[in-house]
Design an enzyme around this catalytic site. Structure first.
Site, PDB file in Angstrom:
ATOM      1  N   PHE A 138       0.858  -1.173   0.000  1.00  0.00           N
ATOM      2  CA  PHE A 138       0.000   0.000   0.000  1.00  0.00           C
ATOM      3  C   PHE A 138       0.902   1.233   0.000  1.00  0.00           C
ATOM      4  CE2 PHE A 138      -2.858   3.137   1.996  1.00  0.00           C
ATOM      5  CZ  PHE A 138      -3.968   2.977   1.187  1.00  0.00           C
ATOM      6  N   ASP A 207       2.585  -5.273   8.520  1.00  0.00           N
ATOM      7  CA  ASP A 207       1.352  -4.491   8.416  1.00  0.00           C
ATOM      8  C   ASP A 207       0.206  -5.494   8.323  1.00  0.00           C
ATOM      9  OD1 ASP A 207      -0.907  -3.108   7.430  1.00  0.00           O
ATOM     10  OD2 ASP A 207       0.337  -1.582   6.491  1.00  0.00           O
ATOM     11  N   TYR A 232     -10.559  -0.327  11.271  1.00  0.00           N
ATOM     12  CA  TYR A 232     -11.829   0.008  10.627  1.00  0.00           C
ATOM     13  C   TYR A 232     -12.218  -0.955   9.511  1.00  0.00           C
ATOM     14  CZ  TYR A 232      -8.332   2.576   7.863  1.00  0.00           C
ATOM     15  OH  TYR A 232      -7.213   2.931   7.148  1.00  0.00           O
ATOM     16  N   LYS A 233     -11.398  -1.974   9.261  1.00  0.00           N
ATOM     17  CA  LYS A 233     -11.738  -2.958   8.232  1.00  0.00           C
ATOM     18  C   LYS A 233     -12.448  -4.139   8.891  1.00  0.00           C
ATOM     19  CE  LYS A 233      -7.654  -1.571   5.533  1.00  0.00           C
ATOM     20  NZ  LYS A 233      -8.306  -0.693   4.564  1.00  0.00           N
ATOM     21  N   ARG A 381     -12.505  -5.474  -6.677  1.00  0.00           N
ATOM     22  CA  ARG A 381     -12.087  -6.074  -5.412  1.00  0.00           C
ATOM     23  C   ARG A 381     -13.309  -6.333  -4.542  1.00  0.00           C
ATOM     24  NH1 ARG A 381      -8.093  -3.377  -0.944  1.00  0.00           N
ATOM     25  NH2 ARG A 381     -10.003  -2.198  -0.592  1.00  0.00           N
TER      26      ARG A 381
END
Length: 415
Positions: A138, A207, A232-233, A381
């Site tokens: 990312f 990560d 938050y995922k 995705r």
């Protein structure tokens, strides 16, 4: 459907629908869906923002009206605000395979990546001047690692995860890798790569943004040094909820944060000019905790009570297998290609499909209630959050995808 497949199966639509219903009826996690605020659509973007647990608004209302509105400053003690970063860290710990006392919650993922990478090179010591960074990571991780390298006088070495073993050497100080690739959903070999990093005398930083809450991580079991992740995922903490930092107990005494704020001081209210770091994971704190969003996260974590991460992983793999099977059955050959590994050992909890018409296709999918997301230029995705996504959702999403592809003119088919 896979990179090597050009033909489709012939499973009847009704058979797949019937199977989906049977699979949902037998799913031990199916009851968890009622804990979330969901509409009649299919939400497959929990790998970007998890759904709202239905009990959270009332808990937040209490934080606002009673804890802040009535108790005010007393809530730092009486409502446990001051200890929230470590308390909530201990609730996250079992979800990533860590013992208590090693995770502190606060700040953003990016800030925690910065703390971890700088601390890692300091732990590695002198004589090592390279930081290996996942070249496919990312983007922010790369940006932050580069800033850490400039600060510490190190050199960034971008490398694909498959090439890490060859790139490790006596100059390697730290290695920053994503457990699951955000674009493709590929799961990297955390145990094997961590062991290789240690064998080279370097420090491993992971990560966990796309793995925590979706699959077992095993931070303690596999000897990870430092790790960061968002909440938050798959942890459903809400938009912008605070991230977390894992510091293995063996490193806590020498963890040297580049952001030594007053909250990580051994005597924060002494207000002394000199900095003396606190013991334990508290060293990962910086400034005043963001209490409202932090306590929102704490409430959201209630949905994990009584849930086995192994059960979540089993359902995740079954869901993604079934979705791929449905896509294979419904979608004409050549319109999409899975870039997510077929092997379970290499798959996270999402399916990424390469599609030449990705932008208009995703736009129409969302209009029809199937919410995934797009990674430009050509990746559709779909994230599968096992606590609230079911097999009927997977079948419906694949069927609507086929309908949309029938409407969107084909450009260059993919192979």
């Amino acid at each position: 459907m896979s990179e090597n497949t050009t033909t489709t199966t012939t499973a009847p639509t009704e058979n797949l629908r019937e199977r989906a219903l049977k699979l949902d009826a037998a799913d031990p996690l199916a009851g968890r869906r009622a804990l979330f605020a969901l509409d009649d659509g299919v939400y497959l973007d929990g790998n970007s923002l998890g759904a709202l647990p239905v009990h959270v608004p009332a808990r937040v209302q209490d934080v606002l009206t009673r804890q802040w509105g009535e108790l005010r400053i007393r809530s730092w003690d009486e409502s446990g605000w001051w200890t929230a970063p470590e308390r909530i860290g201990d609730r996250i710990a079992p979800l990533v395979g860590a013992a208590a006392g090693q995770i502190v919650v606060g700040d953003s993922t990016s800030v925690n990546v910065f703390k971890a990478v700088v601390a890692a090179v300091r732990i590695a010591g002198e004589g090592r001047d390279e930081i290996l960074v996942d070249a496919t990571t990312f983007p922010t991780d790369g940006y932050i690692a580069s800033a850490a390298a400039r600060l510490t006088g190190h050199r960034i070495v971008p490398v694909a995860p498959a090439d890490v073993l060859a790139a490790l050497g006596p100059r390697t100080a730290a290695v920053l890798l994503n457990h699951v690739d955000y674009r493709s959903g590929r799961l990297h070999d955390l145990p094997g790569l961590t062991a290789a990093v240690h064998a080279a005398g370097a420090v491993a930083v992971w990560d966990l943004c796309h793995s925590a809450g979706a699959l077992p991580v095993g931070l303690d079991e596999h000897g990870v040094d430092l790790a960061v992740g968002c909440t938050y995922k798959y942890l459903n903490g809400g938009p912008g909820s605070p991230a977390y930092l894992y510091v293995a107990e063996r490193h806590q005494a020498v963890f040297d944060s580049p952001l030594p704020g007053w909250n990580s001081h051994a005597d924060p209210f002494g207000m002394t000019a000199g900095y003396a770091p606190a013991d334990g994971s508290v060293r990962g704190r910086v400034g005043t905790p963001d209490i409202v969003s932090m306590l929102t996260l704490e409430a959201a974590l209630d949905v994990w009570d009584g849930v086995s991460v192994d059960a979540v992983r089993a359902k995740s793999l079954a869901l993604t297998d079934f979705f791929l099977e449905c896509v294979e059955a419904y979608v004409p050959a050549g319109r999409v290609v899975s870039v997510t590994p077929a092997a379970h050992a290499e798959r996270g909890s999402q399916v990424a499909l390469r599609c030449a018409e990705a932008e208009p296709v995703m736009r129409r999918l969302i209009e029809r209630g199937v919410v995934g997301d797009l990674r430009r230029p050509d990746v559709l995705r779909f994230g599968f959050t096992p606590l609230y996504v079911g097999f009927a959702d997977a079948e419906r999403a694949a069927r609507i995808l086929a309908d949309v592809l029938a409407e969107v003119p084909a450009g260059n088919t993919v192979s």
